[in-house]
Design a protein around this motif. Structure first.
Motif, PDB file in Angstrom:
ATOM      1  N   ASP A 122       0.875  -1.205  -0.240  1.00  0.00           N
ATOM      2  CA  ASP A 122      -0.074   0.041   0.459  1.00  0.00           C
ATOM      3  C   ASP A 122       1.204   1.182   0.086  1.00  0.00           C
ATOM      4  OD1 ASP A 122      -1.606  -2.058  -0.044  1.00  0.00           O
ATOM      5  OD2 ASP A 122      -2.703  -1.550   1.886  1.00  0.00           O
ATOM      6  N   ALA A 123       2.148   1.258   1.112  1.00  0.00           N
ATOM      7  CA  ALA A 123       2.631   2.288   0.788  1.00  0.00           C
ATOM      8  C   ALA A 123       3.594   2.234  -0.850  1.00  0.00           C
ATOM      9  CB  ALA A 123       3.609   1.871   1.597  1.00  0.00           C
ATOM     10  N   VAL A 124       3.600   1.250  -1.053  1.00  0.00           N
ATOM     11  CA  VAL A 124       4.595   1.941  -1.873  1.00  0.00           C
ATOM     12  C   VAL A 124       3.242   2.387  -3.328  1.00  0.00           C
ATOM     13  CG1 VAL A 124       5.417   0.567  -3.944  1.00  0.00           C
ATOM     14  CG2 VAL A 124       6.046   0.588  -2.024  1.00  0.00           C
ATOM     15  N   LEU A 138      14.189  -0.810  -6.047  1.00  0.00           N
ATOM     16  CA  LEU A 138      14.671  -0.490  -4.802  1.00  0.00           C
ATOM     17  C   LEU A 138      14.085  -0.414  -3.843  1.00  0.00           C
ATOM     18  CD1 LEU A 138      17.471   0.032  -3.764  1.00  0.00           C
ATOM     19  CD2 LEU A 138      17.139   2.287  -3.907  1.00  0.00           C
ATOM     20  N   LEU A 139      13.017   0.883  -4.802  1.00  0.00           N
ATOM     21  CA  LEU A 139      12.030   1.550  -3.317  1.00  0.00           C
ATOM     22  C   LEU A 139      11.069  -0.307  -2.583  1.00  0.00           C
ATOM     23  CD1 LEU A 139      11.032   3.185  -1.960  1.00  0.00           C
ATOM     24  CD2 LEU A 139       9.327   3.148  -4.277  1.00  0.00           C
ATOM     25  N   HIS A 140      10.928  -0.998  -3.566  1.00  0.00           N
ATOM     26  CA  HIS A 140      10.212  -2.370  -2.790  1.00  0.00           C
ATOM     27  C   HIS A 140      11.112  -2.955  -1.922  1.00  0.00           C
ATOM     28  CE1 HIS A 140       6.857  -1.906  -5.201  1.00  0.00           C
ATOM     29  NE2 HIS A 140       6.538  -2.280  -6.410  1.00  0.00           N
ATOM     30  N   VAL A 141      11.930  -3.378  -2.240  1.00  0.00           N
ATOM     31  CA  VAL A 141      13.095  -4.181  -1.184  1.00  0.00           C
ATOM     32  C   VAL A 141      12.777  -3.418  -0.008  1.00  0.00           C
ATOM     33  CG1 VAL A 141      15.399  -4.483  -1.029  1.00  0.00           C
ATOM     34  CG2 VAL A 141      14.417  -4.942  -3.387  1.00  0.00           C
ATOM     35  N   PHE A 142      13.602  -1.320  -0.276  1.00  0.00           N
ATOM     36  CA  PHE A 142      13.417  -1.022   0.745  1.00  0.00           C
ATOM     37  C   PHE A 142      12.134  -1.234   2.181  1.00  0.00           C
ATOM     38  CE2 PHE A 142      12.229   3.161   2.677  1.00  0.00           C
ATOM     39  CZ  PHE A 142      14.005   3.356   3.524  1.00  0.00           C
ATOM     40  N   ALA A 143      11.050  -0.309   0.824  1.00  0.00           N
ATOM     41  CA  ALA A 143       9.274  -1.202   1.818  1.00  0.00           C
ATOM     42  C   ALA A 143       9.745  -1.968   2.583  1.00  0.00           C
ATOM     43  CB  ALA A 143       8.964  -0.467   1.320  1.00  0.00           C
ATOM     44  N   MET A 146      11.933  -2.034   5.451  1.00  0.00           N
ATOM     45  CA  MET A 146      11.394  -1.510   6.552  1.00  0.00           C
ATOM     46  C   MET A 146      10.106  -1.394   6.958  1.00  0.00           C
ATOM     47  SD  MET A 146      11.867   1.192   7.802  1.00  0.00           S
ATOM     48  CE  MET A 146      11.559   2.646   8.647  1.00  0.00           C
ATOM     49  N   GLU A 147       9.280  -2.018   6.557  1.00  0.00           N
ATOM     50  CA  GLU A 147       8.380  -2.568   7.339  1.00  0.00           C
ATOM     51  C   GLU A 147       8.181  -3.666   8.043  1.00  0.00           C
ATOM     52  OE1 GLU A 147       5.232  -5.413   4.991  1.00  0.00           O
ATOM     53  OE2 GLU A 147       4.263  -4.872   5.968  1.00  0.00           O
ATOM     54  N   GLU A 148       8.891  -4.581   7.597  1.00  0.00           N
ATOM     55  CA  GLU A 148       9.984  -5.458   8.691  1.00  0.00           C
ATOM     56  C   GLU A 148      10.266  -4.905   9.827  1.00  0.00           C
ATOM     57  OE1 GLU A 148      10.894  -9.892   9.361  1.00  0.00           O
ATOM     58  OE2 GLU A 148       9.100  -8.891   7.787  1.00  0.00           O
ATOM     59  N   GLN A 149      11.033  -3.828   9.403  1.00  0.00           N
ATOM     60  CA  GLN A 149      11.655  -3.494  10.826  1.00  0.00           C
ATOM     61  C   GLN A 149      10.696  -2.781  11.828  1.00  0.00           C
ATOM     62  OE1 GLN A 149      14.408  -2.923  12.158  1.00  0.00           O
ATOM     63  NE2 GLN A 149      15.792  -4.645  10.827  1.00  0.00           N
TER      64      GLN A 149
END
Lengths: 576, 117
Positions: A122-124, A138-143, A146-149
């Motif tokens: 949803d965020a992406v 990259l954005l997806h991986v980062f998201a 980040m979500e995990e974190q």
């Protein structure tokens, strides 16, 4: 072949456009030159010259055409390369813009949305994705990462909150346990309740971590309380036997002192003294162990006897000087306690003063009661020592655990003082040592009774104007006779039957002859005094019978002491 | 085993005599004692009683019986009083004479009285 630099394109473009003109001009010029050559050439050589010129011109034409063609191709290629470079530059600029957008806008937006709790997808999808697939990736991986974190952080926070709450609850329970429950439990256990009762009736913490040690503490404390109580009861019981033995020994010794003569009298007194000290020690222990005193008196005891009873129980009794002129008496129920208290204080005073100095005991009668002052001339007590002593005699320290070593006397004093409401105060003595002021309140003193029937009849026979100074001084303070009369004088007997018609006294059982004689004398009191003084002979002869009776009885009680006196016994006593 | 109450006296005899167990004076049982002064304040109660008792001459045995104390103790106490000059003692032997003996009528009376006891 090198690609020309873009700035040089313009320079080469102009000659490029002029190129078709130049070769044509060259061709025309050369053709003209060739024609001229052919025209000028001699006719003989014209054909050859013409062929040669033509051939040369052809060569030039070919060369020009080829070079023109090559030039054009090169120019076109140059153009293509320029366009490509342009495109690449634009593309790189776009990529840079996207990257900047990604870094400054998209990533923070995604982070914010993720922190707000939206999922990575949803965020992406909520933000404009970069066109570059790699950046998108990259954005997806980062998201995702980040979500995990964020999820991790959220669970950690929840766990932390829960742990905090739990520890806060535990702390509150612990505080309640230490502040309320355990003290109550200790009090209840001290009162004698069992561990089960205490565990059942109190509100114990629910946490097993707290409950288990608290329970084991209560059980252990209950066991030790029980043990202490049992030990105390056993020692009190054992001590009561020793006490009874000591009392019966004292009675036996007194009897022996009556029975035996002077030869063993001193030894008997020594034994008596040792037994009395033993009695004090056992009484002291018994009182500390919750037992009772070894003796109880059923009649008021005059102060003099109280002091003597007290002083007789300490080792250094000969160093104690008693100054007692009051006739007041202490009631029977308190007499033993008062004696014990005074004995402990005298013992203390004697122990803490030089063995050559005397300990003085003064008795005064005040409106508040009787004040007994025990003064030694030993060392002055230090302020701290005096405070400790005051504390000990205040009776506040009832716990056996506070006793120090063998110094039990003051603790006993404290208990007795509390029991009977006696106030005990230490102060520096004017004689250099320490003074102890003991106030026996009025309720411990025997009811003041009419002293008249208690005076011995002989005193009534005494001349009225000069009463004994000791008695005149404190007439109201005489609830009891000056010395304890074990048998109080009976109520007045019928006077008529007290003498024979001849005037001899009649002795009723249990009365000494002298007593009967005095009563007889008292009856004839109005003239008795004058008769005795004016006619001594008659009085003497009349007294002789009474004296004989008393003498006979005295002999019996003094038997064994008076070997040589037996010889003189039959002799009638001489008149004065 | 244990008596509920004590009926005796708390004073021990060594406190009455101040630790002495031997009389220095030669009082015997029939020595007659006469007090020479009145008891005074602060006096030991036994001394006061002896002085009271001996307003008229009293034998040592009788004092002992009256005070309910052993003869030895009474002799010690009398020794104190004698040393203080508060009593005088008269040995019976010194006053022994026929003239002071009771007459036969009195002795008869005594005998009669003794029978009636």
């Amino acid at each position: 072949m090198s690609v020309p630099a873009p700035p040089s394109q313009h320079r080469s473009a102009k000659p490029g456009r002029a190129a078709p003109v130049v070769p044509l001009a060259v061709l025309v010029v050369t053709a003209a030159a060739a024609g001229a050559v052919a025209a000028v050439a001699p006719a003989s050589a014209r054909s050859w010259a013409l062929a040669t010129v033509l051939g040369a011109w052809l060569c030039v034409a070919v060369t020009v055409v080829v070079s023109a063609l090559l030039l054009r191709r090169a120019r076109r290629q140059n153009l293509r390369l320029g366009a490509e470079a342009q495109q690449a530059r634009a593309q790189s600029a776009q990529t840079a813009g996207e990257t900047a957008h990604l870094v400054t806008v998209t990533v923070p937006a995604v982070v914010k949305r993720l922190r707000d709790g939206t999922s990575a997808n949803d965020a992406v999808t909520g933000v404009t994705p970069p066109s570059d697939p790699q950046l998108r990736q990259l954005l997806h991986v980062f998201a995702a990462a980040m979500e995990e974190q964020v999820r991790h952080a959220v669970t950690a926070g929840a766990e932390l909150r829960q742990a905090r709450e739990e520890s806060g609850r535990a702390a509150a329970e612990l505080r309640r346990l230490t502040d309320e429950t355990l003290p109550t439990a200790v009090t209840r256990l001290r009162e004698g309740h069992s561990a089960e009762t205490v565990l059942a009736e109190l509100d114990w913490p629910g946490l097993p971590l707290l409950r288990a040690p608290a329970e084991s503490f209560v059980r252990e404390l209950a066991r030790s309380e029980r043990r202490a109580a049992a030990a105390q009861a056993a020692s009190a019981k054992a001590l009561s036997r020793v006490q009874a033995k000591a009392v019966s020994m004292l009675a036996d010794l007194r009897e022996m002192q009556e029975r035996h003569g002077e030869e063993v009298f001193g030894d008997l007194l020594k034994l008596d003294h040792s037994t009395s000290q033993l009695g004090l020690m056992t009484d002291r222990l018994a009182l500390l162990m919750g037992g009772r005193s070894s003796r109880a008196w059923n009649k008021p005891i005059v102060m003099e006897s109280i002091l003597r009873g007290a002083v007789g129980r300490i080792a250094a009794y000969q160093r104690v000087r008693l100054h007692c002129s009051t006739g007041a008496a202490v009631t029977g129920f308190a007499a033993e306690g008062v004696m014990h208290l005074l004995a402990e204080l005298m013992d203390n005073a004697a122990n803490f003063s030089p063995p050559i100095d005397e300990v003085n005991v003064y008795v005064e009668e005040r409106s508040a009661g009787i004040v007994v002052t025990i003064e030694d001339s030993g060392l002055k007590m230090a302020a701290a020592a005096m405070r400790r002593a005051e504390e000990a005699v205040s009776g506040r320290m009832t716990d056996l655990a506070t006793l120090q070593g063998t110094r039990l006397g003051l603790a006993v004093v404290g208990r007795l003082a509390v029991k009977y409401g006696i106030s005990v105060n230490f102060r520096p003595s004017s004689r250099g040592g320490t003074g102890v002021v003991v106030l026996l309140p009025r309720q411990l003193l025997a009811q003041q009774r009419d002293p008249a029937p208690r005076r011995s009849p002989a005193r009534h026979a005494a001349p009225a104007p000069e009463p004994a100074p000791a008695r005149a001084e404190l007439p109201e303070a005489r609830p009891a006779p000056p010395a304890p009369l074990p048998e109080q004088p009976a109520p007045p007997r019928p006077a008529a039957t007290e003498a024979t018609p001849n005037g001899l006294p009649v002795r009723t059982p249990g009365r000494t002859m002298a007593e009967a004689e005095r009563e007889r004398e008292q009856r004839r009191d109005p003239r008795g005094e004058t008769e005795r003084t004016t006619r001594p002979d008659t009085a003497a002869t009349r007294d002789a019978g009474a004296r004989f009776g008393a003498f006979h009885r005295g002999r019996r009680s003094g038997r064994g002491t008076t070997g040589p006196d037996d010889r003189t016994a039959p002799e009638p006593p001489a008149a004065p | 085993m244990r008596r509920p109450v004590d009926t005796g006296d708390p004073d021990r005899l060594y406190t009455v005599t101040g630790g002495r167990s031997r009389a220095d004076d030669d009082f015997d049982l029939v020595t007659l004692v006469v007090s020479e002064s009145e008891p005074t304040a602060g006096m030991q109660s036994e001394h006061a009683r002896i002085l009271d008792l001996c307003r008229h001459p009293t034998a040592v045995v009788e004092i002992a019986a009256e005070l309910k104390l052993p003869i030895t103790v009474v002799r010690i106490l009398l020794g104190d009083l004698l040393a203080m000059g508060r009593i005088t003692a008269r040995h019976p032997r010194a006053a022994q004479s026929l003239a002071s003996l009771p007459d036969s009528a009195l002795l008869k009376e005594v005998l009669h009285g003794l029978r009636n006891l």
